[in-house]
Design an enzyme around this catalytic site. Sequence first.
Site, PDB file in Angstrom:
ATOM      1  NE  ARG A  91      16.493  24.403  29.642  1.00  0.00           N
ATOM      2  CZ  ARG A  91      15.742  23.879  29.054  1.00  0.00           C
ATOM      3  NH1 ARG A  91      14.606  24.573  28.551  1.00  0.00           N
ATOM      4  NH2 ARG A  91      15.580  22.681  28.836  1.00  0.00           N
TER       5      ARG A  91
ATOM      6  CG  ASP B  32      11.378  20.535  19.436  1.00  0.00           C
ATOM      7  OD1 ASP B  32      11.713  20.179  18.256  1.00  0.00           O
ATOM      8  OD2 ASP B  32      11.517  19.976  20.391  1.00  0.00           O
TER       9      ASP B  32
ATOM     10  N   GLY C   2       5.474  19.311  27.176  1.00  0.00           N
ATOM     11  CA  GLY C   2       4.884  18.237  27.473  1.00  0.00           C
ATOM     12  C   GLY C   2       5.410  17.847  28.943  1.00  0.00           C
TER      13      GLY C   2
ATOM     14  N   GLY D 174       5.234  20.555  22.113  1.00  0.00           N
ATOM     15  CA  GLY D 174       4.599  21.713  22.976  1.00  0.00           C
ATOM     16  C   GLY D 174       5.149  21.384  24.244  1.00  0.00           C
TER      17      GLY D 174
END
Length: 486
Positions: A179, A258, A92, A90
């Site tokens: 980003r 991921d 983090g 996830g």
Amino acid sequence: MTENPFLNLTYEPALEALGDDYYDIVAAADFPQHILRFRNDDLLPRLGLQPNTVSDFDFIETFGQFQQRSPLLALRYHGYQFGDYNPRLGDGRGFLYGQVRGTDGILYDFGTKGSGTTPYSRNSDGRLTLKGGVREVLAAEALYALGVNTSRCLSLVETGEQLWRGDEPSPTRSSVMVRFSQSHLRFGTFERLHYLGRSDLVEPLLSHVIAVYYAHLLAIQDPQERYARFYAELVQRVAQLAAQWMSVGFCHGVLNTDNMSITGESFDYGPYAFINEFNPRFTAAYFDYMGRYSYGNQPRVCEWNLQMLQKPLALIMAAEDLETGLASYRSHYYTAYKQRMLAKLGFSDLLPELGDELLRLTLELLEKTQVRYHTFFMGLTEQFSEQWCGAPEQILQATVDNSDDDAVTLLNAWQLHYHTCLTTLSAVQLSKVAQDLHRSNPTIVLLRPEIEAIWEPIVAEDDWQPFYQLLAKIQRPFETDYRTLD
Ligand code: AMP
Ligand code: MG
């Protein structure tokens, strides 16, 4: 109303509207300092903004202090890391700041990295090192300029904290990066739903992905056919992405699921490297002990990742459609890779069998002689002459060690075949080779020593000029002859 143009953009809560099964609302860290180190003015027109109307403070207020217009969403995801399933992932150290539609009609995500802890930080600090941020800015700009389908960085703000890391001299400086990507939804976003047995959440997520990122498929009425076409297109996009990395000599380093975007865009560059010698076993991440994500393994690993994505998709799709979609991966990859490599060799139009053989011989020459990858293509670009048509032995002389008989034999075979390819070109085609070579082969490559060279003055004297100079060069890698390659 505020004067800050970023805060006046129209934010579209597309992901937020999916509901809180997919994210947690979080808060940004409060940083002691904000120094803008990079602003990507090239991206601003895509947001409908003129760079001269956006101040450095606007960047800091939005992408350092995180004044907000919508909730900050830490996205939930799992993923296969080095082949093993990890449900403890996830966002983090990041969140989705917001989503904005570009002037090109694409919905863009502003996603942070290093913005503080979240429920997914485990025991880590939620931070990004300044060097990590600088490295990702450089990678994304370099890849973009080389024609790779990549996310980019909108900003990098130094945040004045001291961080402790095992892989950097510590304490080391901190930063927060924003980003700019098509989507932060990953293969792992879907994988989590399979793991949790939440097949009811797969359909809404997939429909969202198709509606936003594959909107041309909405015309297909039958949902099963639409899903099948989505997967087949994702397979093609990922195959093309892998071909792009391979042709520019890029090793991503951590191709966990991921880090695979559902739009087929490249993102999240950790310990990446551009290769120097052409060594398929080159591994960028020091913690990748088995070389799983080595340079040469990237196409295969992307295929494996697409195969793992079938598990959650199979909850709502026919297994047969998934198999059919994946079956075309290798031909998509080869087609894209061959096209890009032949362009690097100066050919845009070659008989298929001649092209196959030229690619095979080139890779064999590069691998067995360990000629430097970029140097080889730069040499070809600089030396190319239409006269080579009449003199095969003159083609790319002094490329290999003359005392190495095996290398000379390989070079001779390559020269002969390159010559054969040249002789099939028309006069008009031949006259374009030189230009094509210049368009496909960079004169500067972001090799590791280049990055270290700009990092040293930052550490020693806080001198950022070498960083900005390198950035300017890698953003225009074909235009000027920087002659950094020996
Ligand atoms: P990455 O290597 O950046 O793709 O991260 C892999 C996973 O580790 C993600 O779940 C990240 O959010 C998490 N992560 C990496 N570094 C940190 C950190 N310093 N603090 C919190 N989470 C982190
Ligand atoms: Mg990641």
